[in-house]
Scaffold this motif. Sequence first.
Motif, PDB file in Angstrom:
ATOM      1  N   PHE A  15      50.165  27.184  50.721  1.00 61.22           N
ATOM      2  CA  PHE A  15      49.671  28.364  51.355  1.00 61.22           C
ATOM      3  C   PHE A  15      49.805  29.379  50.327  1.00 61.22           C
ATOM      4  CE2 PHE A  15      49.872  32.098  53.660  1.00 61.22           C
ATOM      5  CZ  PHE A  15      48.576  32.315  54.357  1.00 61.22           C
ATOM      6  N   ASP A  16      51.284  29.453  50.044  1.00 60.36           N
ATOM      7  CA  ASP A  16      51.840  30.550  49.152  1.00 60.36           C
ATOM      8  C   ASP A  16      51.293  30.761  47.794  1.00 60.36           C
ATOM      9  OD1 ASP A  16      53.460  31.516  51.116  1.00 60.36           O
ATOM     10  OD2 ASP A  16      55.324  30.515  50.218  1.00 60.36           O
ATOM     11  N   ILE A  17      50.755  29.500  47.231  1.00 61.75           N
ATOM     12  CA  ILE A  17      50.258  29.437  45.854  1.00 61.75           C
ATOM     13  C   ILE A  17      48.582  29.901  46.118  1.00 61.75           C
ATOM     14  CG2 ILE A  17      49.499  27.923  44.167  1.00 61.75           C
ATOM     15  CD1 ILE A  17      51.799  26.115  44.627  1.00 61.75           C
ATOM     16  N   ALA A  18      48.039  29.301  47.241  1.00 60.17           N
ATOM     17  CA  ALA A  18      46.488  30.038  47.298  1.00 60.17           C
ATOM     18  C   ALA A  18      46.638  31.352  47.804  1.00 60.17           C
ATOM     19  CB  ALA A  18      46.223  29.138  48.343  1.00 60.17           C
ATOM     20  N   TRP A  19      47.370  31.787  48.516  1.00 62.97           N
ATOM     21  CA  TRP A  19      47.540  33.307  48.807  1.00 62.97           C
ATOM     22  C   TRP A  19      47.635  34.184  47.551  1.00 62.97           C
ATOM     23  CZ3 TRP A  19      45.844  35.708  53.088  1.00 62.97           C
ATOM     24  CH2 TRP A  19      46.146  37.169  53.196  1.00 62.97           C
ATOM     25  N   GLY A  20      48.617  33.618  46.729  1.00 63.46           N
ATOM     26  CA  GLY A  20      49.139  34.612  45.611  1.00 63.46           C
ATOM     27  C   GLY A  20      47.933  34.625  44.689  1.00 63.46           C
TER      28      GLY A  20
ATOM     29  N   ASN B 131      43.348  37.412  42.067  1.00 60.18           N
ATOM     30  CA  ASN B 131      41.738  37.512  41.800  1.00 60.18           C
ATOM     31  C   ASN B 131      41.208  38.774  42.391  1.00 60.18           C
ATOM     32  OD1 ASN B 131      41.728  35.068  40.435  1.00 60.18           O
ATOM     33  ND2 ASN B 131      41.039  33.954  42.150  1.00 60.18           N
ATOM     34  N   GLN B 132      41.763  39.307  43.590  1.00 58.58           N
ATOM     35  CA  GLN B 132      41.213  40.411  43.971  1.00 58.58           C
ATOM     36  C   GLN B 132      41.908  41.699  43.345  1.00 58.58           C
ATOM     37  OE1 GLN B 132      39.211  40.695  46.978  1.00 58.58           O
ATOM     38  NE2 GLN B 132      38.905  42.831  46.194  1.00 58.58           N
ATOM     39  N   LEU B 133      42.944  41.678  42.792  1.00 60.56           N
ATOM     40  CA  LEU B 133      43.678  42.620  41.931  1.00 60.56           C
ATOM     41  C   LEU B 133      42.883  42.973  40.881  1.00 60.56           C
ATOM     42  CD1 LEU B 133      47.475  42.458  42.542  1.00 60.56           C
ATOM     43  CD2 LEU B 133      45.814  44.258  43.271  1.00 60.56           C
ATOM     44  N   GLN B 134      42.565  41.619  40.003  1.00 59.82           N
ATOM     45  CA  GLN B 134      41.703  41.629  38.822  1.00 59.82           C
ATOM     46  C   GLN B 134      40.737  42.390  38.857  1.00 59.82           C
ATOM     47  OE1 GLN B 134      42.525  40.939  35.546  1.00 59.82           O
ATOM     48  NE2 GLN B 134      44.590  40.669  36.418  1.00 59.82           N
ATOM     49  N   TYR B 135      39.742  41.926  39.991  1.00 57.56           N
ATOM     50  CA  TYR B 135      38.290  42.480  40.236  1.00 57.56           C
ATOM     51  C   TYR B 135      38.488  44.064  40.657  1.00 57.56           C
ATOM     52  CZ  TYR B 135      34.107  43.735  42.609  1.00 57.56           C
ATOM     53  OH  TYR B 135      32.752  44.427  42.833  1.00 57.56           O
TER      54      TYR B 135
END
Length: 386
Positions: A356-361, A366-370
Amino acid sequence: AQAILAQAFCSVPVSACGGFFVPLASRAYTMASEAFVDPEQYTSIVQQGEVFRKQQKWTKPLLIVFVAALAGVAVLVAQGHDWKAQAVRVRGHPEFSSKDATPANPPGEDAAATNPADEKDLSTAPEWTAMHPDPAVLKWLNVSEVKPGGTTCGFLTAPLGTMGVHVDSYPDVKVYFCIKFAKTQPAPKGTIFSHCGGPGGLSGCGVDYGSLAGDDYNHIGIDQRGLGRSLPTFATPNCTIPGFPALLDDEDERETRRKLQKTKARAHACFNDPSFQLPAKNNKSGRDYFNFLQFSGTDEVAEDLDRFRKAIGARKLSLHGVSYGTAIVMTYATKFRDHVDKFVLNSPMPPTLSMFDIAWGAAQGNQLQYDDFADACDAAGAACPL
């Protein structure tokens, strides 16, 4: 607290003192903690300790004798001392006889050298190498390439798991390794394992990455469990999602739900695939099975890698991991730290066991890059093609 304990209550190192006087050590630590809160108590603590030390003058000699005895026992155990043989050679022992006595060695002659059994053991002990590995564990396929500078691959035979309670029941699996031999054998700098990441990076990529280290290493790569040529394989129809587009509109709730439902159904079908239900050894009832998918993670890659190390007779391995490969390298270094030589992490993963931590990170990244991309486009105004 340790300093006050040593000064006030013990005339030997704290570790030895505490072992003999656990209640005293506990009390001293409590008092020492209070002394740091109220420094005026420090003098009384030291005075109490001085009184105790004068009353217990036998403490240091007793501890010295005790520690010396332990050290002697440890040396004998480390040397494989035969306690029973020693007992029957003591005169007066009920089992002693003159024929049991071991004659002294001639001056200058080592005891080990005069023991034929020891000589036999040493002469017959196999010395596995990368070019001549333990055949019960690892077999190279293309033997014509087993030469300095050659490249070949083969299968490592490994038990499915390592838990002691099932050690006699685990079936075997086949793990595919490839190697490019150093041009000089034995390899001057040893053997380096490389993993390109994924999961999904295969042995060929590992060998290529390892080649960056130069010709003085043996370079090895792995098709980790379930991938490439390793058996069993994840490449089964039940582990795919047929007839579903790779891209979808993630703002369409209905489409997203359909994808998640198909993903769930695929996971159940994959887990229950017959090829992953491996019968236990000595399976008398015919109903005892292990599920391969429960034994095909990062931890098992590290275990397989150490089996490979032993099979080629290497004392240590150098490690080079990229992306997910760093998780494998970090796991190996954690479990087998004494067998690691050089250690390279390229684009390391966070050391977490939580998916979960890996997926959340990853989602946050991805959101920050966008967001950064959108901000740059806004700043460019009409110059932004989007």
